[in-house]
Design a protein around this motif. Structure first.
Motif, PDB file in Angstrom:
ATOM      1  N   THR A 111     -18.827   9.165 -38.993  1.00 54.13           N
ATOM      2  CA  THR A 111     -18.929   9.206 -37.568  1.00 54.13           C
ATOM      3  C   THR A 111     -17.855   9.066 -36.695  1.00 54.13           C
ATOM      4  N   THR A 112     -16.645   9.330 -37.149  1.00 51.60           N
ATOM      5  CA  THR A 112     -15.530   9.194 -36.386  1.00 51.60           C
ATOM      6  C   THR A 112     -15.179  10.644 -35.451  1.00 51.60           C
ATOM      7  N   ALA A 113     -15.100  10.484 -34.241  1.00 50.72           N
ATOM      8  CA  ALA A 113     -15.015  11.542 -33.399  1.00 50.72           C
ATOM      9  C   ALA A 113     -13.718  12.022 -32.856  1.00 50.72           C
ATOM     10  N   GLY A 114     -12.871  10.771 -32.993  1.00 53.78           N
ATOM     11  CA  GLY A 114     -11.420  10.894 -32.357  1.00 53.78           C
ATOM     12  C   GLY A 114     -10.746  12.100 -32.916  1.00 53.78           C
ATOM     13  N   ASN A 115     -10.824  12.119 -34.355  1.00 51.19           N
ATOM     14  CA  ASN A 115     -10.178  13.317 -35.109  1.00 51.19           C
ATOM     15  C   ASN A 115     -10.494  14.629 -34.565  1.00 51.19           C
ATOM     16  N   LEU A 116     -11.846  14.881 -34.586  1.00 49.35           N
ATOM     17  CA  LEU A 116     -12.372  15.891 -33.945  1.00 49.35           C
ATOM     18  C   LEU A 116     -12.115  16.449 -32.755  1.00 49.35           C
ATOM     19  N   HIS A 117     -12.110  15.432 -31.735  1.00 46.81           N
ATOM     20  CA  HIS A 117     -11.616  15.934 -30.407  1.00 46.81           C
ATOM     21  C   HIS A 117     -10.191  16.240 -30.170  1.00 46.81           C
ATOM     22  N   ARG A 118      -9.435  15.599 -31.012  1.00 45.88           N
ATOM     23  CA  ARG A 118      -8.021  15.919 -30.929  1.00 45.88           C
ATOM     24  C   ARG A 118      -7.746  17.428 -31.497  1.00 45.88           C
ATOM     25  N   ARG A 119      -8.767  17.808 -32.528  1.00 47.38           N
ATOM     26  CA  ARG A 119      -8.386  19.057 -33.311  1.00 47.38           C
ATOM     27  C   ARG A 119      -8.802  20.246 -32.048  1.00 47.38           C
ATOM     28  N   LEU A 120      -9.966  19.834 -31.373  1.00 42.65           N
ATOM     29  CA  LEU A 120     -10.581  20.755 -30.315  1.00 42.65           C
ATOM     30  C   LEU A 120      -9.359  20.978 -29.447  1.00 42.65           C
ATOM     31  N   MET A 121      -9.264  19.906 -28.926  1.00 39.60           N
ATOM     32  CA  MET A 121      -7.935  20.020 -27.703  1.00 39.60           C
ATOM     33  C   MET A 121      -6.736  20.785 -28.019  1.00 39.60           C
ATOM     34  N   SER A 122      -6.464  20.790 -29.103  1.00 36.75           N
ATOM     35  CA  SER A 122      -5.060  21.361 -29.965  1.00 36.75           C
ATOM     36  C   SER A 122      -5.441  23.000 -29.704  1.00 36.75           C
ATOM     37  N   LEU A 123      -6.603  23.594 -29.226  1.00 33.33           N
ATOM     38  CA  LEU A 123      -6.750  24.766 -29.024  1.00 33.33           C
ATOM     39  C   LEU A 123      -6.771  25.428 -27.818  1.00 33.33           C
ATOM     40  N   PHE A 124      -6.182  24.421 -27.106  1.00 33.34           N
ATOM     41  CA  PHE A 124      -6.008  24.808 -25.362  1.00 33.34           C
ATOM     42  C   PHE A 124      -4.350  24.303 -25.161  1.00 33.34           C
ATOM     43  N   PRO A 125      -4.042  24.938 -24.051  1.00 32.34           N
ATOM     44  CA  PRO A 125      -2.587  24.797 -23.681  1.00 32.34           C
ATOM     45  C   PRO A 125      -2.200  23.372 -23.532  1.00 32.34           C
ATOM     46  N   ASP A 126      -0.878  23.109 -23.866  1.00 32.83           N
ATOM     47  CA  ASP A 126      -0.336  21.774 -23.749  1.00 32.83           C
ATOM     48  C   ASP A 126       0.047  21.625 -22.356  1.00 32.83           C
ATOM     49  N   GLN A 127       0.506  20.024 -22.129  1.00 28.15           N
ATOM     50  CA  GLN A 127       0.795  19.613 -20.712  1.00 28.15           C
ATOM     51  C   GLN A 127      -0.031  20.071 -19.726  1.00 28.15           C
ATOM     52  N   ALA A 128      -1.253  19.864 -19.884  1.00 28.36           N
ATOM     53  CA  ALA A 128      -2.331  20.210 -19.060  1.00 28.36           C
ATOM     54  C   ALA A 128      -2.864  19.095 -17.948  1.00 28.36           C
ATOM     55  N   GLY A 129      -1.936  18.124 -17.927  1.00 27.22           N
ATOM     56  CA  GLY A 129      -2.180  17.132 -16.861  1.00 27.22           C
ATOM     57  C   GLY A 129      -2.858  15.717 -17.475  1.00 27.22           C
ATOM     58  N   PRO A 130      -3.352  14.819 -16.600  1.00 28.59           N
ATOM     59  CA  PRO A 130      -3.658  13.531 -17.258  1.00 28.59           C
ATOM     60  C   PRO A 130      -5.145  13.702 -17.869  1.00 28.59           C
ATOM     61  N   ASP A 131      -5.801  14.701 -17.609  1.00 22.89           N
ATOM     62  CA  ASP A 131      -7.085  15.047 -18.171  1.00 22.89           C
ATOM     63  C   ASP A 131      -7.413  16.185 -18.587  1.00 22.89           C
ATOM     64  N   PRO A 132      -6.603  16.732 -19.778  1.00 21.14           N
ATOM     65  CA  PRO A 132      -6.832  18.104 -20.063  1.00 21.14           C
ATOM     66  C   PRO A 132      -8.377  18.440 -20.553  1.00 21.14           C
ATOM     67  N   ARG A 133      -9.417  17.365 -21.087  1.00 24.18           N
ATOM     68  CA  ARG A 133     -10.510  17.787 -21.369  1.00 24.18           C
ATOM     69  C   ARG A 133     -11.392  18.346 -20.373  1.00 24.18           C
ATOM     70  N   ALA A 134     -11.237  17.517 -19.124  1.00 25.21           N
ATOM     71  CA  ALA A 134     -11.888  18.030 -17.671  1.00 25.21           C
ATOM     72  C   ALA A 134     -11.364  19.157 -17.146  1.00 25.21           C
ATOM     73  N   ARG A 135      -9.993  19.270 -17.375  1.00 22.10           N
ATOM     74  CA  ARG A 135      -9.449  20.323 -16.945  1.00 22.10           C
ATOM     75  C   ARG A 135      -9.940  21.693 -17.283  1.00 22.10           C
ATOM     76  N   PHE A 136     -10.126  21.772 -18.608  1.00 22.48           N
ATOM     77  CA  PHE A 136     -10.533  23.050 -19.499  1.00 22.48           C
ATOM     78  C   PHE A 136     -12.135  22.743 -19.785  1.00 22.48           C
ATOM     79  N   GLY A 137     -12.911  21.893 -19.216  1.00 23.26           N
ATOM     80  CA  GLY A 137     -14.144  21.714 -19.399  1.00 23.26           C
ATOM     81  C   GLY A 137     -14.626  21.705 -20.926  1.00 23.26           C
ATOM     82  N   VAL A 138     -13.906  21.037 -21.740  1.00 25.36           N
ATOM     83  CA  VAL A 138     -14.332  21.013 -22.901  1.00 25.36           C
ATOM     84  C   VAL A 138     -15.404  19.901 -23.384  1.00 25.36           C
TER      85      VAL A 138
END
Length: 222
Positions: free
Chosen positions: A24-51
């Protein structure tokens, strides 16, 4: 602003897939999905890209639903990770109107936050997970705030989403989000609220697979 829904069918033969889905470890999955979006997206890239994401158990094995306000770059997935497909949700969202009956699903983290006096009196933590009827009542309030009037509701407790993160002292803190999946039908009362909650998500733990509200037109019974 377009909203994208991506379905990833992981291939269990892939080592990286197995690592991302382990337990049930969700951290790896979160990092994998965030890798599909542009880098250097600010302090909260998850919120910026609505992930937002949710792992679905299906008869064919786990499927991963990813929603975002920026089209993910699926070429960034490992070549043997599994199959994937993105499509815009614009037509679905544009068709929403008050009075329409829809089906919904949301795996969320229902909690309450008792005040300081109540915590001291009953020796409670700052955040108390809710279960059973209390979780259902929480969902009904959330649905109302999302422009929905629930007609039916079925709730199913899920395994907690767990991860770790470093803290200021240099040690590792454990993260745990209790989860309940809510399914049912509802009538739309406010389309603007509903669109906002679909893109923003519901409740806590959005980086750990909680809060994605999925809707679809209700099946006709006639």
């Amino acid at each position: 602003m377009s909203v994208w829904l991506t379905r990833i069918v992981p291939d269990p033969r892939c080592t990286e897939t197995r690592r991302d889905l382990a337990g049930t470890t969700a951290g790896n999955l979160h990092r994998r999905l965030m890798s599909l979006f542009p880098d250097q997206a600010g302090p909260d890239p998850r919120a910026r890209f609505g992930v937002l994401f949710r792992l679905e158990d299906t008869p064919a094995g786990p499927h991963l639903l990813l929603q975002s306000t920026h089209q993910p770059d699926l070429a960034r997935l490992p070549a043997d990770y599994g199959s994937s497909l993105s499509r815009p949700l614009d037509d679905l969202l544009d068709a929403l109107k008050p009075g329409l009956t829809i089906r919904y699903r949301c795996a969320a983290s229902p909690v309450r936050k008792p005040g300081a006096t109540t915590r001291a009196l009953y020796n409670l933590p700052a955040v108390v997970p809710l279960t059973g009827a209390h979780a259902d009542e929480w969902w009904t309030r959330q649905a109302d705030g999302a422009g929905l009037r629930p007609l039916t509701l079925h709730s199913l407790p899920l395994d907690a989403a767990r991860s770790t993160r470093p803290n200021a002292s240099g040690t590792t803190a454990s993260i745990r989000h209790a989860r309940v999946r809510f399914d049912g039908t509802a009538t739309i009362t406010d389309t603007d609220l509903l669109r906002r909650k679909i893109t923003d998500g519901i409740g806590r733990g959005k980086a750990y697979g909680c809060g994605l509200l999925s809707i679809a037109p209700a099946r006709s019974t006639t």
